[in-house]
Design an enzyme around this catalytic site. Structure first.
Site, short mmCIF file in Angstrom:
data_model
loop_
_atom_site.label_atom_id
_atom_site.label_comp_id
_atom_site.label_asym_id
_atom_site.label_seq_id
_atom_site.Cartn_x
_atom_site.Cartn_y
_atom_site.Cartn_z
N HIS A 7 14.37 -38.67 -4.29
CA HIS A 7 13.75 -38.89 -2.99
C HIS A 7 12.27 -38.49 -3.00
CE1 HIS A 7 17.55 -39.99 -1.20
NE2 HIS A 7 18.09 -38.94 -1.79
N ASN B 23 -1.63 2.20 5.63
CA ASN B 23 -0.77 1.11 5.16
C ASN B 23 -0.40 0.29 6.39
OD1 ASN B 23 1.27 -0.52 4.11
ND2 ASN B 23 2.81 1.08 4.28
N GLY B 24 -0.63 -1.01 6.34
CA GLY B 24 -0.29 -1.86 7.49
C GLY B 24 -1.46 -2.74 7.86
N LYS C 160 11.25 -16.84 -10.30
CA LYS C 160 10.97 -15.87 -11.36
C LYS C 160 9.83 -16.37 -12.25
CE LYS C 160 12.38 -13.02 -10.21
NZ LYS C 160 13.18 -12.90 -9.02
N CYS D 22 0.85 -1.18 0.00
CA CYS D 22 0.00 0.00 0.00
C CYS D 22 0.89 1.24 0.00
CB CYS D 22 -0.94 0.09 1.18
SG CYS D 22 -2.09 -1.27 1.29
N GLU E 15 6.38 -16.30 -10.38
CA GLU E 15 5.75 -15.02 -10.05
C GLU E 15 5.27 -14.25 -11.26
OE1 GLU E 15 8.04 -12.32 -7.60
OE2 GLU E 15 9.87 -12.75 -8.67
N TRP F 295 -2.78 -2.80 -1.66
CA TRP F 295 -2.52 -4.24 -1.79
C TRP F 295 -3.35 -4.86 -0.68
CZ3 TRP F 295 -0.65 -8.25 1.23
CH2 TRP F 295 -0.32 -9.42 0.54
N ARG G 66 4.06 -0.71 -4.74
CA ARG G 66 3.64 -1.15 -3.40
C ARG G 66 2.29 -1.88 -3.42
NH1 ARG G 66 6.82 1.70 0.19
NH2 ARG G 66 5.48 1.10 1.91
N GLU H 18 15.89 -19.53 -7.49
CA GLU H 18 15.59 -18.19 -7.99
C GLU H 18 14.96 -18.25 -9.39
OE1 GLU H 18 15.16 -15.43 -6.87
OE2 GLU H 18 15.39 -14.01 -8.50
N LYS I 224 5.79 -5.01 -4.74
CA LYS I 224 7.26 -5.01 -4.70
C LYS I 224 7.78 -4.90 -3.26
CE LYS I 224 11.26 -4.13 -7.12
NZ LYS I 224 11.64 -5.51 -7.47
#
Ligand code: AGP
Length: 615
Positions: free
Chosen positions: A510, A103-104, A491, A2, A494, A77, A27, A487, A610
């Site tokens: 396994h 925000n929070g 990528k 946010c 997402e 968000w 955000r 990584e 982000k």
């Protein structure tokens, strides 16, 4: 998550809020809204979806927004309540005189909601934030003073919040406060601002005040008063933002992600600049504030991070242990903070974060500081909360990273970590001098080797096209490239929403091998250097024997690979210990092209933001 912008002054409030919010889109981007003081009224406009929807709405109502004096804006968000227009901020009390953006997460919102309902408040949304609007309005009813009401309400809030509040009866005032969520005050001439982050205001002013937790800012066009929660004035230092406004341009690339992938050679040059002046000279890392004796006495290093930064931390474990013999533990911040840790005075704690404001990592480093550990932060934002709380700070120098998927910041972090590991090794004399020299030489060559990868993308594009309709993907590697596999898989997940998982290649048999058939591509990272190469190759052969479609990412000139792999993505050779830097680039590109072929929103993938400023 946010983003908040507040403005009080005589410029066009709509323009300032929209422009500020556009700089905070990283955000969150599931809805946006503004509240504007116009002709003695507070007018609220909000829309579901991207900021453009709010822009369009405001355009339609342009003629009714005149004589503006102040405003607050928000980009969301969603945490509590679906991402729709009703739940979008700003939120208001029942009479609509008090509005706020937040925000929070307010943790005790359910209890407060019950209490306020008993006082007659009617709730229209599913958000925790609306509770705060009713609560402040309730307090306002007792004191008839906005700053006092905000302070009184804050005493009853639990959780994390940055708030920006306006009241109809104070057309020239906005009030802000924060606790465990960022909020800065920015100072102009005859105007003042509040914002979650500096990009929202830097084109208007570079003069800022960083609010601390439980501090309150009362802004009018010509004054800024900072107080504590009891209303006692606090004297705060005005600071100048350490960077210039940058035009957030794609520079001709279709997406920020592609542009940022291509910036990596320069990012590496920037991070190395001044720190690795000459392969025959020691690494210069004045940013590390530990004395030589303290470094020699280090017994343990803990690295805490999330997401891509966590993968950089996992690479760092290999290199720091290899170069310095200091044991390194790596942990996701969100796990570190909720268990008994053995962090102590003799442990160096390293926090890695692109944004410098990831909530879990901030909490983790605060816990480490509380037990006396030296905290070293590696971040791309030297003006962030983490940077400001660090004992030592190594900047990543990647420039603003706009795309939600981290790319250039990952390689910037890796280079900072290589420099750090070699710096410690040189002080401790724990690694062979000739090998250090070779590694330094190779590090200086990394930018041009990445340039070579970037100028031959055809094979990666071909491979991306061939696999873009797959629903699942497996990435395997061993040793220092196991984090690279994680990584690469992150990528792909997402930005393309394909279910991709990274495994240590030896773990395949396994369990995961059960999933293999002709519908499951397996990408193996094979970097020559140690015995690991042969081992990954054997594991790849096992996968091929189960009919998996095989892709190799390698720097080896090994004819045998053609027998095992349908696609071979070649990269230039480097020292195996440095290979994650080069290997990560084709994986970023592969994810990018697959997402692009699938027509996904590459820079703003669904459900993500982000900066993750909530737990
Ligand atoms: C990376 O592509 C992700 N968007 C995400 O995992 C990110 O790395 C994570 O949220 C940590 O962020 P930070 O580096 O800003 O702390």
């Amino acid at each position: 998550m946010c983003g908040i912008v507040g403005y009080v002054g005589s410029k066009s409030v709509v323009d300032i809020l929209l422009n500020g919010l556009s700089k905070l889109e990283y955000r969150g981007y599931d809805s946006a809204g503004v509240a504007i003081h116009s002709e003695g009224e507070i007018k609220v406009y909000k829309e579901e979806g991207k900021l453009q929807n709010l822009r369009d709405l405001l355009q339609k109502h342009k003629s009714e927004i005149v004589a503006t004096t102040a405003g607050i804006g928000h980009i969301r968000w969603a945490t509590h309540g679906a991402p729709n227009t009703v739940n979008a901020h700003p939120h208001s009390c029942n009479c609509g005189k008090l509005v706020l953006v937040h925000n929070g997460i307010v943790e005790n919102y359910k209890e407060l909601r019950e209490e306020l309902s008993a006082h007659g408040c009617i709730f229209k949304t599913e958000t925790d934030t609306e509770t705060v609007a009713h609560l402040i309005a309730h307090e306002y009813g007792k004191v008839n003073d906005l700053p006092k009401a905000v302070r009184a309400a804050a005493k009853k809030l639990k959780g994390a919040y940055a708030l920006c509040v306006m009241h109809k009866d104070d057309p020239n005032m906005i009030v802000g406060t924060r606790k465990n969520a960022p909020l800065i005050v920015a100072l102009g001439q005859g105007e003042n601002y509040l914002a979650s982050d500096s990009p929202a205001i830097i084109e208007y002013t570079k003069r800022v005040i960083y609010l601390d937790d439980d501090q309150f800012a009362v802004l009018t066009p010509t004054s800024v008063l900072i107080t504590d929660i009891n209303g006692t004035q606090v004297s705060k230092k005005e600071e100048i933002l350490p960077w210039e406004p940058v035009a957030m341009s794609k520079m001709g690339y279709k997406h920020f992600m592609l542009k940022e992938i291509h910036e990596q050679p320069d990012v590496i040059r920037n991070v190395l600049s001044g720190k690795l002046p000459d392969i025959n000279k020691p690494i210069v890392l004045d940013e590390v504030k530990l004395t030589k004796d303290e470094i020699k006495n280090l017994k343990r290093i803990e690295i805490i991070a999330c997401g891509t930064s966590l993968h950089a931390a996992m690479v760092a474990k290999y290199i720091i242990e290899a170069f310095t013999n200091i044991p390194v533990d790596v942990e996701a911040s969100s796990e570190y903070i909720y268990r008994k840790t053995v962090t102590d005075l003799n442990t160096l704690v390293i926090g890695i974060s692109q944004s410098g404001e990831t909530s879990d990592t901030i909490t983790a480093i605060r816990q480490a500081k509380a037990v006396g550990s030296h905290v070293l932060i590696i971040t791309n934002r030297p003006d962030s909360i983490m940077a400001r709380e660090a004992h030592s700070l190594i900047p990543v120098n990647a420039g603003i990273e706009v795309s939600v998927a981290a790319t250039k910041s990952f390689n910037g972090q890796l280079i900072a970590l290589y420099l750090f590991a070699l710096y410690i090794a040189e002080i401790k004399e724990s690694y062979d001098c000739a090998k250090i020299k070779e590694l330094k030489h190779e590090m200086l060559l990394l930018p041009q080797k990445i340039e070579a990868v970037l100028s031959h993308k055809e094979d990666i594009m071909k491979c991306a096209r061939a696999f873009s309709s797959n629903k699942n993907f497996i990435y395997i590697a061993r040793g220092i490239n196991y984090p690279t596999a994680l990584e690469g898989a992150l990528k792909l997940k997402e930005i393309s929403y394909i279910n991709a998982t990274g495994y240590p290649a030896g773990e395949l048999k396994h369990g995961p091998i059960a999933m293999l058939d002709e519908t499951m591509p397996v990408l193996a990272i094979l970097m020559p250097g140690s015995i690991v190469y042969e081992k990954v190759l054997s594991n790849a052969e096992e996968a091929k024997a189960r009919n998996a479609r095989m892709i190799a990412l390698t720097s080896a000139d090994d004819e045998h690979l053609k027998d095992v792999f349908e696609y071979i993505l070649k990269v230039p050779q480097t020292d195996e210990l440095l290979s994650p830097v080069i290997a990560s680039v084709p994986l970023q590109l592969l994810a990018y092209y697959i997402a692009e072929f699938l027509g996904k929103d590459v820079d703003q993938p669904r459900n993500l933001a982000k900066s993750v400023t909530v737990e």
